[in-house]
Design a protein around this motif. Structure first.
Motif, mmCIF file in Angstrom:
data_model
loop_
_atom_site.group_PDB
_atom_site.id
_atom_site.type_symbol
_atom_site.label_atom_id
_atom_site.label_comp_id
_atom_site.label_asym_id
_atom_site.label_seq_id
_atom_site.Cartn_x
_atom_site.Cartn_y
_atom_site.Cartn_z
ATOM 1 N N UNK A 1 4.760 2.187 7.654
ATOM 2 C CA UNK A 1 5.788 3.146 8.052
ATOM 3 C C UNK A 1 5.147 4.487 8.375
ATOM 4 N N UNK A 2 5.842 5.280 9.183
ATOM 5 C CA UNK A 2 5.377 6.633 9.449
ATOM 6 C C UNK A 2 5.630 7.493 8.215
ATOM 7 N N UNK A 3 4.613 8.202 7.778
ATOM 8 C CA UNK A 3 4.692 8.903 6.499
ATOM 9 C C UNK A 3 5.798 9.949 6.454
ATOM 10 N N UNK A 4 6.091 10.589 7.591
ATOM 11 C CA UNK A 4 7.103 11.643 7.566
ATOM 12 C C UNK A 4 8.509 11.098 7.341
ATOM 13 N N UNK A 5 8.669 9.765 7.478
ATOM 14 C CA UNK A 5 9.987 9.158 7.284
ATOM 15 C C UNK A 5 10.145 8.520 5.909
ATOM 16 N N UNK A 6 9.147 8.669 5.052
ATOM 17 C CA UNK A 6 9.165 8.013 3.742
ATOM 18 C C UNK A 6 9.271 9.064 2.650
ATOM 19 N N UNK A 7 10.308 8.971 1.824
ATOM 20 C CA UNK A 7 10.480 9.918 0.718
ATOM 21 C C UNK A 7 9.737 9.452 -0.529
ATOM 22 N N UNK A 8 9.853 8.157 -0.836
ATOM 23 C CA UNK A 8 9.172 7.598 -2.000
ATOM 24 C C UNK A 8 8.327 6.409 -1.572
ATOM 25 N N UNK A 9 7.116 6.339 -2.079
ATOM 26 C CA UNK A 9 6.219 5.242 -1.724
ATOM 27 C C UNK A 9 6.219 4.186 -2.821
ATOM 28 N N UNK A 10 5.997 2.940 -2.421
ATOM 29 C CA UNK A 10 5.943 1.834 -3.373
ATOM 30 C C UNK A 10 4.662 1.920 -4.191
ATOM 31 N N UNK A 11 4.647 1.339 -5.393
ATOM 32 C CA UNK A 11 3.410 1.330 -6.200
ATOM 33 C C UNK A 11 2.265 0.676 -5.418
ATOM 34 N N UNK A 12 1.098 1.315 -5.441
ATOM 35 C CA UNK A 12 -0.066 0.776 -4.751
ATOM 36 C C UNK A 12 -0.187 1.174 -3.300
ATOM 37 N N UNK A 13 0.846 1.836 -2.748
ATOM 38 C CA UNK A 13 0.806 2.240 -1.344
ATOM 39 C C UNK A 13 -0.230 3.339 -1.141
ATOM 40 N N UNK A 14 -0.715 3.439 0.088
ATOM 41 C CA UNK A 14 -1.702 4.473 0.413
ATOM 42 C C UNK A 14 -1.397 5.058 1.782
ATOM 43 N N UNK A 15 -1.988 6.209 2.072
ATOM 44 C CA UNK A 15 -1.777 6.906 3.333
ATOM 45 C C UNK A 15 -3.007 6.735 4.213
ATOM 46 N N UNK A 16 -2.762 6.463 5.500
ATOM 47 C CA UNK A 16 -3.866 6.298 6.451
ATOM 48 C C UNK A 16 -3.550 7.116 7.706
ATOM 49 N N UNK A 17 -4.530 7.914 8.143
ATOM 50 C CA UNK A 17 -4.307 8.770 9.305
ATOM 51 C C UNK A 17 -4.251 7.932 10.580
ATOM 52 N N UNK A 18 -3.288 8.240 11.445
ATOM 53 C CA UNK A 18 -3.216 7.588 12.744
ATOM 54 C C UNK A 18 -4.496 7.878 13.529
ATOM 55 N N UNK A 19 -5.063 6.846 14.144
ATOM 56 C CA UNK A 19 -6.308 6.996 14.890
ATOM 57 C C UNK A 19 -6.171 6.324 16.245
ATOM 58 N N UNK A 20 -6.952 6.782 17.235
ATOM 59 C CA UNK A 20 -6.860 6.180 18.573
ATOM 60 C C UNK A 20 -7.548 4.815 18.620
ATOM 61 N N UNK A 21 -7.174 4.032 19.626
ATOM 62 C CA UNK A 21 -7.856 2.760 19.847
ATOM 63 C C UNK A 21 -6.897 1.591 20.000
#
Length: 389
Positions: free
Chosen positions: A160-180
């Motif tokens: 999911x896009x991080x700006x649309x998520x208020x609470x994350x599930x246990x174990x979730x992580x954030x990854x920066x959008x990258x080109x390619x």
């Protein structure tokens, strides 16, 4: 439970996941008798399976009690070699590998913890000098341009896009959008060595709040030789450090000659169908045959059979999603089932909600440009059939 009567005395395998069709089809090519456990029970899944068990939970989920009940029944069948899992069972994989009274697990159990745990996996990549998009385990101050991923998900429904998520599930992580371009490589591993089967491009579509829902794949894709060598070296490093076994795939972004690793799918991937279709003579026992050889005997396929980037034909598969909610008619189900380009065919009477997968279409062509044309033609034809049904 559905039983298809036949007189086979071949070795058996159980195939379990959200959809068992693709692995069941490959296993049939390998001369195996298949016991399928999934949530769809599509017509071609049942066609390739001697037994089918319904393990559906709510929505597109697997019911744990149904799963274990079916596996315990499968374990008592004669000539049972073991269990191969597909997507959807990632949260239960380690548990299934150690569980009593179920078929022997054929694949990655606890060995894959290092690639299934994001903290361990990205630390491993950093230690090996393998590039990946920036990862955080706490929310970034500015969430725009970041994704939230759940490590146990599949098919893009875990992103999911991080700006649309208020609470994350246990174990979730954030990854920066990258080109390619979104790419994958299928490989077979055994005894800390590996053979790369080939490269494929992953297709995705946005759906509601999900930006990257899996919609198919095309391949084999040619990758610049110098880049391909570096990707293969990265895979070999990961296999040496994790002791992965059998069929696996690595997802990565390819930006010109730069690649960034996203994740490892430590199980057979749907892209195996591309290589079996593009050059069936190279895999007379199906790629599941290679999976069993690697997991049960520590044997890798011959390298000359695995050079899929040199294949003269290209193959593609594309998921068709329901444009509206409808109930599958006998006419539509029969038409799709009789069409060799259509797979994962739903039974008549199946109710499919808007946005849910209806079936998968495939095509083979000598060039990627022609392949895209053929896939689009098949996609449009099935959509017309749904709208006219």
């Amino acid at each position: 439970m559905t039983i298809r009567t036949h007189a086979s005395h071949a070795p058996r395998i159980a195939v379990a996941g959200l959809s068992a069709r693709l692995v069941a089809q490959s296993a049939t090519r390998a001369g195996l008798d298949v016991v399928a456990l999934d949530v769809f029970g599509d017509r071609d899944t049942r066609e390739h399976a001697h037994l089918w068990f319904d393990i559906a939970g709510d929505g597109l989920s697997i019911d744990r009690a149904r799963l274990y009940d079916a596996l315990e029944q499968a374990a008592h069948l004669p000539r049972m070699l073991g269990l191969v899992v597909t997507s959807g069972l990632e949260p239960l994989t380690d548990e299934l590998a150690r569980a009593p009274r179920v078929p022997r697990f054929i694949g990655n159990g606890g060995e894959a913890a290092a690639v299934r745990n994001p903290r361990r996996f990205f630390a491993l990549l950093d230690d090996a000098g393998i590039a990946h998009p920036e990862v955080r385990f706490t929310p970034p101050v500015e969430r725009q341009g970041w994704l939230v991923k759940c490590p146990d998900g599949c098919g893009g429904t875990h992103i999911e896009q991080a700006e649309h998520v208020d609470e994350t599930a246990p174990g979730a992580y954030f990854q920066r959008l990258s080109p390619g371009r979104s790419m994958s490589a299928l490989f077979v591993a055994a005894r800390r060595e590996t053979v790369v089967i080939g490269f494929a491009e992953q297709l995705s579509i946005p759906m509601g709040h999900l930006p990257f829902v899996h919609a198919g794949s095309i391949g084999p894709i040619d990758v610049m030789p110098t880049t391909a060598i570096r990707i293969v070296e990265a895979i070999e490093t990961i296999v040496r450090k994790t002791n992965l076994t059998g069929l696996n795939s690595i997802d990565f972004l390819l930006d010109d000659d730069t690649f960034r690793v996203l994740e490892i799918n430590a199980r057979p991937s749907s892209t195996m169908a591309l290589y079996e279709a593009a050059r069936p003579d190279a895999w007379p026992r199906g790629l599941i045959g290679a999976h069993l050889d690697a997991c049960l005997h520590g044997e890798l396929p011959r390298a000359r059979c695995a050079q899929s980037t040199m294949l003269p034909m290209r193959a593609g598969q594309r998921v068709i999603f329901a444009p509206f909610t409808f109930t599958v008619s006998h006419a539509l189900s029969d038409a799709c089932f009789s069409d060799p380009a259509c797979h994962d065919v739903p039974l008549a009477g199946t109710r499919i909600e808007a946005g849910m997968p209806v079936c998968t279409v495939s095509a083979i062509a000598p060039t990627l440009a022609r392949l895209h044309v053929e896939l689009e033609r098949e996609h449009a034809r099935i959509l017309r059939s749904i709208q006219m049904d």
